[in-house]
Enzyme design. Structure first.
Site, mmCIF file in Angstrom:
data_model
loop_
_atom_site.group_PDB
_atom_site.id
_atom_site.type_symbol
_atom_site.label_atom_id
_atom_site.label_comp_id
_atom_site.label_asym_id
_atom_site.label_seq_id
_atom_site.Cartn_x
_atom_site.Cartn_y
_atom_site.Cartn_z
ATOM 1 N N ASP A 21 41.435 51.992 44.221
ATOM 2 C CA ASP A 21 39.779 52.647 43.611
ATOM 3 C C ASP A 21 39.390 52.556 42.367
ATOM 4 O O ASP A 21 39.997 52.342 41.234
ATOM 5 C CB ASP A 21 40.462 54.787 43.406
ATOM 6 C CG ASP A 21 40.083 55.358 43.426
ATOM 7 O OD1 ASP A 21 38.775 55.478 43.765
ATOM 8 O OD2 ASP A 21 39.699 56.134 42.313
ATOM 9 N N SER A 22 38.209 52.351 42.121
ATOM 10 C CA SER A 22 37.827 51.886 41.314
ATOM 11 C C SER A 22 36.383 51.993 41.034
ATOM 12 O O SER A 22 35.713 52.999 41.934
ATOM 13 C CB SER A 22 37.102 50.101 41.403
ATOM 14 O OG SER A 22 36.650 50.010 43.097
ATOM 15 N N ARG A 70 38.100 43.835 40.407
ATOM 16 C CA ARG A 70 39.797 44.203 41.248
ATOM 17 C C ARG A 70 40.179 42.227 41.753
ATOM 18 O O ARG A 70 41.654 42.779 41.916
ATOM 19 C CB ARG A 70 38.168 44.106 42.581
ATOM 20 C CG ARG A 70 39.454 44.603 43.500
ATOM 21 C CD ARG A 70 38.691 45.230 45.125
ATOM 22 N NE ARG A 70 37.778 46.511 44.931
ATOM 23 C CZ ARG A 70 36.800 46.327 44.677
ATOM 24 N NH1 ARG A 70 35.801 45.755 44.216
ATOM 25 N NH2 ARG A 70 35.668 47.247 44.381
ATOM 26 N N SER A 85 40.856 51.468 54.043
ATOM 27 C CA SER A 85 39.553 51.213 52.932
ATOM 28 C C SER A 85 38.993 50.788 54.575
ATOM 29 O O SER A 85 39.381 49.834 55.136
ATOM 30 C CB SER A 85 39.301 50.023 52.013
ATOM 31 O OG SER A 85 37.782 50.100 52.226
ATOM 32 N N ASN A 86 37.425 50.943 54.844
ATOM 33 C CA ASN A 86 37.376 50.447 55.619
ATOM 34 C C ASN A 86 35.752 48.821 55.177
ATOM 35 O O ASN A 86 34.817 49.140 56.524
ATOM 36 C CB ASN A 86 35.975 51.751 56.471
ATOM 37 C CG ASN A 86 37.283 51.771 57.860
ATOM 38 O OD1 ASN A 86 38.119 51.232 57.909
ATOM 39 N ND2 ASN A 86 37.465 53.457 57.513
ATOM 40 N N PHE A 126 26.577 44.063 44.570
ATOM 41 C CA PHE A 126 26.314 45.776 45.479
ATOM 42 C C PHE A 126 26.748 47.096 43.654
ATOM 43 O O PHE A 126 27.243 46.515 42.609
ATOM 44 C CB PHE A 126 27.391 45.918 45.998
ATOM 45 C CG PHE A 126 29.039 45.714 45.763
ATOM 46 C CD1 PHE A 126 29.699 46.992 46.049
ATOM 47 C CD2 PHE A 126 29.654 44.961 46.351
ATOM 48 C CE1 PHE A 126 30.757 47.174 45.799
ATOM 49 C CE2 PHE A 126 31.486 44.853 46.167
ATOM 50 C CZ PHE A 126 31.358 45.828 46.198
ATOM 51 N N GLY A 127 26.275 48.195 44.079
ATOM 52 C CA GLY A 127 26.994 49.063 43.121
ATOM 53 C C GLY A 127 26.702 49.020 42.119
ATOM 54 O O GLY A 127 24.548 48.868 42.147
ATOM 55 N N LYS A 167 32.699 35.639 39.821
ATOM 56 C CA LYS A 167 33.018 37.163 39.630
ATOM 57 C C LYS A 167 34.172 37.289 40.633
ATOM 58 O O LYS A 167 35.218 38.306 40.044
ATOM 59 C CB LYS A 167 31.945 37.878 40.675
ATOM 60 C CG LYS A 167 32.137 39.460 41.379
ATOM 61 C CD LYS A 167 31.176 40.102 41.945
ATOM 62 C CE LYS A 167 31.654 41.543 42.350
ATOM 63 N NZ LYS A 167 30.987 42.172 42.950
ATOM 64 N N GLY A 223 33.599 43.704 52.773
ATOM 65 C CA GLY A 223 34.032 43.388 51.204
ATOM 66 C C GLY A 223 35.314 43.031 50.360
ATOM 67 O O GLY A 223 35.219 42.578 50.385
#
Length: 197
Positions: A69-70, A181, A8-9, A152-153, A175, A12
């Site tokens: 993957d989430s 996660r 991943s890049n 986010f999201g 969180k 966060g």
């Protein structure tokens, strides 16, 4: 394993993973630093997509690789957006458009139950026959009006009854304790310690 490439890049995710793996004396390196392109995610399940991303990064770098993957799954929508959470409203990716589509798709629905889900996969090498797999859930309800400016999201629309707030309104520390996660990452680290990896 002293170094693991993160498939991943996402800055966060890098911060979150690096903090938890520091206790194990393991350095997490984002794939972009090693010239790894993003992998295809053609599968219908989170686990298969995470495995594809981890194998891709391990194959290119020769290092152990970790991928996640989430997404969010909504009961009234048959589990959608699911693996398509990041691109629910199409390309280019947009949190605002994804949230608008989710609320529009739920118009008139009484059942607002949903859950965040994360699958984590660690491979020791590209052809690892026994990847280490962990997952985590976070249950909540979808609310029409966004609340809070953190996260986010889908966080501003994801209400946590136990807090009386959305995910966008709780602290980062809260969180990480309850998030999909965070739970998956703690399970993964437990498995690594248990197997002496």
């Amino acid at each position: 394993m002293k170094k693991i490439v993160l498939a991943s890049n996402n800055a966060g995710k890098l911060r979150e993973f690096s903090r938890l793996f520091a206790d194990l004396d393991i350095e997490i390196i984002p794939q972009g630093q090693l010239g790894v392109s993003e992998a295809e995610e053609p599968h219908a399940t989170f686990v298969e997509n995470a495995l594809a991303k981890a194998r891709h990064a391990a194959r290119i770098t020769g290092l152990p690789a970790l991928a996640d993957d989430s997404g969010i799954c909504v009961h009234a929508l048959g589990g959608a957006p699911g693996v398509y959470s990041a691109r629910y409203a199409g390309e280019p990716k947009s949190d605002a458009r994804n949230n608008e589509k989710l609320i529009a798709d739920l118009a008139g629905q009484a059942d607002r139950r949903a859950f965040y889900y994360a699958a984590l996969v660690l491979v020791r090498h590209a052809d690892d026959p026994q990847p280490v797999i962990a997952d985590g859930f976070c249950d909540g309800l979808i609310v029409d009006a966004p609340q809070g400016d953190g996260g986010f999201g889908y966080d501003p629309h994801f209400f946590l009854p136990q807090f009386g707030k959305t995910v966008a309104e709780i602290t980062p520390e809260e969180k990480s304790l309850i998030s999909h996660r965070g739970k998956a990452l703690r399970e993964l680290i437990g498995k690594l310690k248990e197997h002496g990896l």
